[in-house]
Each structure stands twice: as structure tokens, then as C-alpha cells.
Design a protein around this motif. Structure first.
Motif, PDB file in Angstrom:
ATOM      1  N   MET A 270      60.279  -1.992  22.317  1.00 58.52           N
ATOM      2  CA  MET A 270      59.614  -2.781  23.338  1.00 58.52           C
ATOM      3  C   MET A 270      59.290  -4.171  22.807  1.00 58.52           C
ATOM      4  O   MET A 270      59.283  -4.405  21.612  1.00 58.52           O
ATOM      5  CB  MET A 270      58.324  -2.094  23.802  1.00 58.52           C
TER       6      MET A 270
ATOM      7  N   SER B 187      55.226   8.867   8.963  1.00 59.99           N
ATOM      8  CA  SER B 187      54.568   9.138  10.236  1.00 59.99           C
ATOM      9  C   SER B 187      53.091   9.352   9.933  1.00 59.99           C
ATOM     10  O   SER B 187      52.720   9.748   8.829  1.00 59.99           O
ATOM     11  CB  SER B 187      55.170  10.366  10.903  1.00 59.99           C
TER      12      SER B 187
ATOM     13  N   GLN C 135      54.421  12.422   5.924  1.00 66.44           N
ATOM     14  CA  GLN C 135      53.365  12.319   6.916  1.00 66.44           C
ATOM     15  C   GLN C 135      52.057  11.981   6.202  1.00 66.44           C
ATOM     16  O   GLN C 135      51.733  12.600   5.198  1.00 66.44           O
ATOM     17  CB  GLN C 135      53.241  13.657   7.649  1.00 66.44           C
TER      18      GLN C 135
ATOM     19  N   PRO D 122      61.942  -1.766  15.861  1.00 67.19           N
ATOM     20  CA  PRO D 122      62.670  -1.396  17.064  1.00 67.19           C
ATOM     21  C   PRO D 122      62.998   0.091  17.102  1.00 67.19           C
ATOM     22  O   PRO D 122      63.038   0.698  18.152  1.00 67.19           O
ATOM     23  CB  PRO D 122      63.940  -2.232  16.986  1.00 67.19           C
TER      24      PRO D 122
ATOM     25  N   ILE E   5      49.033  10.486  11.280  1.00 68.72           N
ATOM     26  CA  ILE E   5      48.076  11.075  12.202  1.00 68.72           C
ATOM     27  C   ILE E   5      46.732  10.413  11.903  1.00 68.72           C
ATOM     28  O   ILE E   5      46.248  10.461  10.772  1.00 68.72           O
ATOM     29  CB  ILE E   5      47.961  12.597  12.021  1.00 68.72           C
TER      30      ILE E   5
ATOM     31  N   ARG F 213      61.994   3.896  15.815  1.00 63.44           N
ATOM     32  CA  ARG F 213      60.922   4.639  15.164  1.00 63.44           C
ATOM     33  C   ARG F 213      61.474   5.618  14.144  1.00 63.44           C
ATOM     34  O   ARG F 213      62.658   5.804  14.011  1.00 63.44           O
ATOM     35  CB  ARG F 213      60.072   5.319  16.224  1.00 63.44           C
ATOM     36  N   ALA F 214      60.538   6.219  13.402  1.00 60.99           N
ATOM     37  CA  ALA F 214      60.930   7.023  12.259  1.00 60.99           C
ATOM     38  C   ALA F 214      61.755   8.241  12.649  1.00 60.99           C
ATOM     39  O   ALA F 214      61.602   8.785  13.730  1.00 60.99           O
ATOM     40  CB  ALA F 214      59.686   7.486  11.528  1.00 60.99           C
ATOM     41  N   SER F 215      62.606   8.647  11.768  1.00 63.94           N
ATOM     42  CA  SER F 215      63.331   9.892  11.971  1.00 63.94           C
ATOM     43  C   SER F 215      62.458  11.023  11.431  1.00 63.94           C
ATOM     44  O   SER F 215      61.353  10.811  10.970  1.00 63.94           O
ATOM     45  CB  SER F 215      64.651   9.853  11.223  1.00 63.94           C
ATOM     46  N   ALA F 216      62.990  12.220  11.485  1.00 63.08           N
ATOM     47  CA  ALA F 216      62.223  13.363  10.985  1.00 63.08           C
ATOM     48  C   ALA F 216      62.113  13.344   9.462  1.00 63.08           C
ATOM     49  O   ALA F 216      61.283  14.014   8.887  1.00 63.08           O
ATOM     50  CB  ALA F 216      62.864  14.659  11.447  1.00 63.08           C
ATOM     51  N   GLU F 217      62.966  12.539   8.821  1.00 64.45           N
ATOM     52  CA  GLU F 217      63.014  12.566   7.361  1.00 64.45           C
ATOM     53  C   GLU F 217      62.024  11.604   6.729  1.00 64.45           C
ATOM     54  O   GLU F 217      62.377  10.747   5.950  1.00 64.45           O
ATOM     55  CB  GLU F 217      64.431  12.244   6.885  1.00 64.45           C
ATOM     56  N   THR F 218      60.758  11.694   7.101  1.00 63.78           N
ATOM     57  CA  THR F 218      59.757  10.829   6.508  1.00 63.78           C
ATOM     58  C   THR F 218      58.577  11.678   6.099  1.00 63.78           C
ATOM     59  O   THR F 218      58.426  12.800   6.528  1.00 63.78           O
ATOM     60  CB  THR F 218      59.257   9.796   7.530  1.00 63.78           C
TER      61      THR F 218
ATOM     62  N   TYR G  46      48.884   9.356  17.060  1.00 63.81           N
ATOM     63  CA  TYR G  46      50.119   9.573  16.308  1.00 63.81           C
ATOM     64  C   TYR G  46      50.958   8.323  16.375  1.00 63.81           C
ATOM     65  O   TYR G  46      51.156   7.767  17.449  1.00 63.81           O
ATOM     66  CB  TYR G  46      50.883  10.758  16.908  1.00 63.81           C
TER      67      TYR G  46
ATOM     68  N   GLU H 264      54.305   5.998  14.071  1.00 67.09           N
ATOM     69  CA  GLU H 264      55.297   6.082  13.003  1.00 67.09           C
ATOM     70  C   GLU H 264      55.773   4.709  12.605  1.00 67.09           C
ATOM     71  O   GLU H 264      55.775   3.795  13.421  1.00 67.09           O
ATOM     72  CB  GLU H 264      56.523   6.870  13.492  1.00 67.09           C
TER      73      GLU H 264
ATOM     74  N   MET I  34      53.887   3.376  24.421  1.00 60.27           N
ATOM     75  CA  MET I  34      54.884   3.383  25.470  1.00 60.27           C
ATOM     76  C   MET I  34      54.529   2.387  26.566  1.00 60.27           C
ATOM     77  O   MET I  34      53.374   2.019  26.723  1.00 60.27           O
ATOM     78  CB  MET I  34      55.001   4.785  26.033  1.00 60.27           C
TER      79      MET I  34
END
Lengths: 318, 418
Positions: free
Chosen positions: B1, B88, B16, B7, B90, B9-14, B81, B83, B44
Motif C-alpha cells: 500500500m 514477525s 517471531q 511492499p 506480536i 510482507r514476511a514469509s513463513a520463514e522468519t 500482529y 511483520e 490493511m
């Protein structure tokens, strides 16, 4: 946290199961371990039920519940509150999945609550909020002492304040200002007579986490989560599915386009998004660059008022 | 946005990172959280629809409940939440309002690190606000590392001198509280300077706030600690019994020799499973199912531990009172440590911590909401004599009221009385 997997020079592992074949991300590993821990905390409850609608979050929740209690059967009944306005492919998936797990599925209908007079439907016709009444009726009928749901804190602002073990009084009401402090993983599982606990094992998961986990664990979902052709009407920036329940209004022009659903709920308030994503991997890729939130894109019921969810939760909604 | 720094966001491979935020409405804490969400691109379009660069709008993003919106204060812990490409996050957003100390304690207990927000324009001559001292004291008590977001730097023209004064004041405070590794970062949440984007002062050579948080120490430091596995439940299939629980500390392999309970019964681990699959090793944080070589009488509340685990029926602990109903002398509370629940009695209050001037008020005879005290506590059953700073997973406990079932205190064991 990091797992180490069996390699050739490790001591042989006893038992018939094979060592874990896939390496998973540290982040999903932490989330999964936490959710399994939460689910296992349910083992002291006499009559726990897992809310299973056939939607993606409840599919992930069920998958985790089975993992948490393997090799024993998960000690939960499955409960679905059916608004009578559900997509047929989701109900079919719900039934198939329940049968595969061997867990008893209980379905209670909002329609019956309407007939009894405990539910009256408002002018918009949406039955989503009415689910709370039917849910509490089912809770009392079966004396469920714990209801396990797939709600996530990232979905919505009122949910962002929810506890993992969330106490409900004898009226089933949530009192956000009187919540018990939740310390470390030391959950307070105590409830009084007639009260129950709502338990949210996916509290700390995001939409992207859920999709990444669906890919990693190859979790099956109803087909409408993936790209398919559907007749819709465009209005107010939403795509309204044209169904027998929601026919195109007079003068509205419908069109057939390729869409998928991000959430699946009551047909009258759930809208698909335009998408060509035909696999979980493609959906995740779109999720990571999405610019509109999951509920914002698709749920008419939250849109009316930013406090809409909070009010429904106070009354007993999930 | 538009305006997002990342531009994609993080993938699952980060990894937390779980952090809590403390500070008052006036310090701009809600604005800072709004800024983190906005500039990391996680916000969003529908959620950001009402957002200008206005401070109130940014703050409104994070204030969830109707009741608190009406009062203009944050009254509970809310979770957010977001990322970046590297991690990522919390956020456990704890309120700054004094009477809600209990929520800060709650947020701290589920966080790896604390971000304390202070208003630079209101620190005169390096005198930190009472509330800031209180927040730092609680972070120290709960064993969290501290990152200080020195906010509203734009209002003091990014004065390097005044930032240095605040750094010095905080270093003094950290010395008193024995907090190590405190990092101060100058930011303007309203303008977005040095939060996710660089900006503001030429003289600042250090990292942005988000970079400091990304690099903060996670929870993965417990692997080398002695094994602690509190048992949650026993599962059975036709031929075997599986004991399930989460590893609070240490690691576990098939063949390991362990001890069970206060009597230290020896046992050998036959298998370790995660998610139904046998593994060669599991480490702290993992939820496991184990089998023993021989039949053992183990049930919920028991702990599988490395040899040398000590138990006690009396401990010295810090407790933070969280219930509206004050502590009653002589009342037996339910104590939960790991998965064990037993009865506990606070025999004696050694002193109440004054968390504003850090003095010790001796001779106290009552404990009410938000009090933090050092107490002597006895239990019906022996509990693990683990010291909180060395084994946070089992050195912590909660007290529940036996009648109302309220959660009334958070406790941290400081020493065992043997």
C-alpha cells in the motif's frame, strides 16, 4: 525453539513411526507447539466441544487437535451451529472430515431457534449474530464445559483483547473489563456450575500463518477457498454471490468471474474476492501482498459498525 | 500500500518476536503502535481508511473496546500482529494508566522484551516520570530486557543534549533495578521518524526502533538449562502410555535418564514424539509425547526433570497482587506451577516493594490490587524450587482464589527455604 531430526548417525528411534521428514519454519513450530499445549490443557474438562464449521480456521484447529492427542482419539465432540445459509460444498466437507476423524458431529440449527422464538431475525436477514443464541442453547443442552474455537486475535479489534482461556458466566456472557489476567502458560481452568470456558488455540496465528500451515501440513479445505467461476453482482466494492438465497436484485446485472473466498460464513454476508489462486501456495502469495483485511474484504456483518464484533461477543458470539 | 516501507510482507520463514509496550496515552504509545502497523505495511486499506497523519487517528487504530474509547484510555491488554521481511511480531499492548499494573504484568508474562515509551518533551533535567520508573521496575521484576522509545523528539527539535540526559537518567535507573542491556532510541511516532523509517536527526547513527526490536533476544536461551517437562495428561493406545507436556527448559532424547517428582524416582526415556512422529531430540518450547522404558506412575502435575531437581514446601517469592479483592491472611489459595495445582498459604510479608522510589516497606500486613511484595509462601505439596531468573518456565506461579476462581496473583520464586 528448534527441533532436531533423526539423521543416520543418531541412535535408532523406537516405535513404528518414521522420523519427521520435513523441516518446518521456526515460527510455525512455535505456534504449533503453543496450540498443542493449549489443546492438551483441555484434558481436565468433562464435556469439551470443538466448533467445526468446515471453514479453514476450524480445519486447522481440528488438524492440531488430532495431532495433540495422537495416538489417542481427540477427546472432543464436534459442534456446528448451522445458520441454514451455508454453502453446500462447505457442509459436505464438514461431514466428510468429521467422518474421517471418527469424532461425533453435533449440528444445531438457527432455524430451530427461530421456530422456538428464541431468535428473531433483523431486517437485514443475516443470521450470523443469531448463531450466538443457538450456540448457548447447544452449550446448555449438552452441558459443554469448554467450547474450543478457531478465532484469531488478528482478525478483528475486539478479538485482539480476548484471552486464550476465556471465562463465560452462567449467561454465557463475555465481560471484557472483568477478564482474568492470563499469566505465562499458567491457564486458569476453573469454572463454576453452569459456567463454561471458551478456548482459542489459534489466538496468536495470523491469516498468513494459517495458510503457511495449510501448505506445510497439506490440510484439505472446501473447494471454494480456491479459484472457481461464480455468478456475482458488484455493489459497494463487494462481490455478492448470486445464489437461491441471494438472487440478483431487480435491475442488477450479474456476471460470471473467477473468484475465491477468504472466509466462509453465512451466505448472506460473505463475499468472495477476485482471484486466480488455485492452490494454497498461490493463496498465501496473495495473502502476503493483500491490502484489505480478511474480514474487511468479505464480511458485511463487521462493516456496519467498528464495535459490531464486540457487541456480538458480549452476547455470546464466538 | 502507499507509504508502506515493505511492499512484501514476511514469509513463513522468519523468527517471531513477542514484545510488550508500556507508556501512557500522553507518551504517545498508541500512536507509536499505529505507526509500526502503518509503516510496516501490515495495516490493511479498510483498517487504515480513516488514517491521516493525525496523531489521534493513529492512536485510534490500537484502541479496541468501546468502553475504553469512550474513556479515552486503553484498559486492557490487546494483541497486535505485524511483520517485516526479517521477523514477525506480536505486540502485547499494556495500558499506561497506573491502576492497571496488573495488565502490564500479564502482558510481560507473555513477552520476550519490553518497549517503554516516554515523552521526551516532558522530561526536565533528566527526571523520569513516576510511571516510567514503575514500568521499568515491573520489567525488571518480570525478567524482561528493556528498549526505550524516546518519543516526541520532534517537539524538542531533536535535541541531542536532551536525549543524552534521558539516556543517562535511564542508565541510572537500570543500575538501581539491575536491568542490563537497556537500549534508548530517539523517535517521533507522529512523524514516523526512526520508527521503521530513518529520519529526524543527522546525529543519530544508531539503529531504528524496529531494528532494535528485531535483534532483541528471543526465548531460545533455555536449551542449556536442566530439563523441566511438566506433564499435562496421559494418553493411551492399545499397548502404550504416552505422557504429554511442553518442555519448559532443557532438551530431551530417547535413552535419557531423568527423575520423576519430589522423590526423584529414576526413569529412562524410551521415545519422544512431536505431532505423532518420533524424533531424535526435542528442545525447550516443544510440545512432546514421551514413553518410559518401564511402567511409571506419572500423572498431570508431575514433572519429568534432569537429575538434581530440588523441591521445597516453602519459598521466598515476589508476588504481584492482581485481584480487586485483597489478600486475606490465613486464606489458602490455589497455586499453579507448571501443570501442578496445590494449596498455598502466604505466611508472611517480608516487605512491599515501592516501585516508585524502590524502597522496601516493611511490616506490611495487607496486599491489595497492584501491590508487589516479597513473601514467604508455604505449600501443601512440594513444588519445584526453581528460581525464576534461572528457569522462568517453572520458577513462575499463579495464585487462584478457591471460591471466586479469580486469578489473584503472579508469583516469581526467588529462593527456596530448606
Amino acid at each position: 525453539m528448534r527441533l532436531a531430526y533423526k539423521s543416520d548417525d543418531d541412535a535408532p528411534v523406537s516405535g513404528e513411526a518414521s522420523p519427521a521428514p520435513v523441516r518446518v519454519s521456526a515460527r510455525l513450530e512455535r505456534l504449533e507447539a503453543e496450540s498443542v499445549y493449549i489443546l492438551r490443557e483441555l484434558s481436565g474438562f468433562a464435556r469439551p466441544a470443538l466448533l467445526f464449521s468446515g471453514g479453514k480456521d476450524s480445519a486447522v484447529l481440528l488438524h492440531l487437535a488430532i495431532k495433540a492427542f495422537a495416538p489417542q482419539k481427540a477427546p472432543f465432540k464436534l459442534l456446528h451451529i448451522d445458520t441454514g445459509h451455508n454453502f453446500p460444498e462447505v457442509l459436505a466437507f464438514r461431514d466428510t472430515r468429521a467422518r474421517q476423524t471418527g469424532l461425533q458431529l453435533i449440528v444445531r440449527d438457527v432455524e430451530d431457534s427461530i421456530r422456538r422464538g428464541s431468535v428473531r431475525i433483523g431486517p437485514d436477514g443475516s443470521r450470523n449474530a443469531a448463531q450466538a443464541v443457538t450456540l448457548l442453547e447447544a452449550q446448555q443442552e449438552f452441558e459443554f464445559d469448554a467450547l474450543i474455537g478457531g478465532a484469531r486475535r488478528d482478525e478483528e479489534r475486539a478479538r485482539a483483547k480476548e484471552r486464550v482461556f476465556s471465562h463465560r458466566d452462567a449467561f454465557g456472557a463475555w465481560r471484557p473489563r472483568a477478564q482474568r489476567p492470563e499469566l505465562w502458560g499458567l491457564f486458569n481452568r476453573h469454572i463454576g456450575v453452569g459456567e463454561h470456558m471458551r478456548v482459542f488455540p489459534l489466538s496468536n496465528w495470523t491469516e498468513a500463518d494459517v495458510w503457511a500451515y495449510i501448505i506445510q501440513e497439506q490440510i484439505e479445505l472446501p473447494s471454494l477457498y480456491y479459484a472457481h467461476e461464480r455468478e456475482v453482482v458488484r455493489r459497494d466494492g463487494f462481490l455478492f454471490p448470486v445464489t437461491s438465497l441471494t438472487p440478483a436484485e431487480n435491475g442488477a446485472t450479474s456476471e460470471r468471474i473467477v473468484v475465491r473466498f477468504r472466509t466462509v460464513g453465512d451466505i448472506t454476508c460473505t463475499c468472495p474476492v477476485e482471484s486466480e489462486a488455485g492452490s494454497a501456495e498461490q493463496v498465501l502469495a496473495e495473502t502476503l501482498i493483500a491490502t484489505v483485511s480478511e474480514r474487511g474484504a468479505t464480511r458485511m456483518d463487521d462493516r456496519a459498525n467498528s464495535a459490531a464484533m464486540e457487541r456480538r461477543k458480549v452476547e455470546g458470539y464466538f | 500500500m502507499d507509504g508502506a516501507i515493505f511492499p512484501l510482507r514476511a514469509s513463513a520463514e522468519t523468527r517471531q518476536v513477542r514484545f510488550m509496550t508500556a507508556g501512557s496515552v500522553d507518551d504517545g504509545k498508541s500512536t507509536l503502535i499505529g505507526r509500526l502497523l502503518l509503516d510496516s505495511g501490515v495495516l490493511m486499506r479498510d483498517q487504515a481508511a480513516s488514517i491521516g497523519d493525525d496523531e489521534e487517528d493513529l492512536a485510534a487504530l490500537t484502541d479496541g473496546l468501546e468502553a475504553e474509547r469512550a474513556q479515552g484510555i486503553t484498559i486492557d491488554v490487546a494483541y497486535r500482529y505485524f511483520e517485516t521481511p526479517r521477523a514477525s511480531f506480536i505486540i502485547a499492548d499494556a495500558p499506561g494508566h497506573e491502576q492497571y499494573t496488573r495488565n502490564m504484568v500479564t502482558a510481560a508474562s507473555v513477552s520476550d522484551v519490553a518497549v517503554i515509551v516516554i515523552d521526551a518533551s516532558r522530561v526536565e533535567g533528566g527526571a523520569l516520570k513516576r510511571q516510567t520508573r514503575r514500568h521499568a521496575a515491573i520489567a525488571a521484576l518480570m525478567g524482561l530486557d528493556v528498549i526505550v522509545a524516546v518519543n516526541k523528539m520532534d517537539l524538542i527539535s531533536w535535541s541531542q543534549e536532551r536525549f543524552a540526559d534521558i539516556e543517562t537518567a535511564f542508565a541510572d535507573l537500570a543500575g538501581v533495578l539491575k536491568l542490563s542491556g537497556v537500549v534508548c532510541v530517539p523517535v517521533s511516532a507522529r512523524r514516523g521518524d526512526n520508527v521503521v523509517r530513518r529520519g529526524g536527526a543527522d546525529w543519530w547513527r544508531g539503529p531504528t526502533l524496529i531494528e532494535v526490536i528485531e535483534q532483541s533476544r528471543g526465548p531460545a536461551t533455555r536449551h542449556d538449562a536442566p530439563l523441566r517437562l511438566p506433564i499435562q495428561a496421559v494418553l493411551r493406545d492399545v499397548t502404550s502410555r504416552f505422557y504429554v507436556g511442553r518442555l519448559e527448559a532443557g532438551s530431551l532424547r530417547p535413552g535419557d535418564s531423568v527423575v520423576l517428582g519430589p522423590h526423584a524416582y529414576p526413569a529412562t526415556i524410551a521415545s519422544v514424539r512431536i505431532g505423532g512422529r518420533a524424533v531424535a531430540r526435542a528442545e525447550a518450547g516443544a510440545s512432546v509425547a514421551i514413553e518410559f522404558e518401564d511402567e511409571r506412575d506419572v500423572t498431570r502435575g508431575d514433572v519429568v526433570a534432569a537429575a538434581g531437581a530440588r523441591y521445597a514446601r516453602a519459598v521466598v517469592a515476589d508476588v504481584c497482587w492482581l485481584d480487586e479483592t485483597a489478600w486475606s491472611k490465613g486464606r489458602r489459595y490455589i497455586l499453579r506451577q507448571g501443570t501442578l495445582e496445590t494449596q498455598a498459604l502466604i505466611e508472611d510479608i517480608a516487605f512491599v516493594h515501592d516501585i516508585e522510589d524502590f524502597s522496601r516497606r516493611e511490616g506490611a500486613s495487607s496486599l491489595s490490587l497492584n501491590d508487589i511484595a516479597s513473601v514467604r509462601l508455604v505449600t501443601r505439596d512440594p513444588i519445584l524450587a526453581d528460581v525464576f531468573t534461572q528457569s522462568p518456565g517453572t520458577g513462575a506461579f499463579a495464585l487462584f482464589d478457591p471460591q471466586t476462581s479469580q486469578t489473584c496473583a503472579a508469583g516469581m520464586i526467588r529462593e527456596a527455604i530448606t
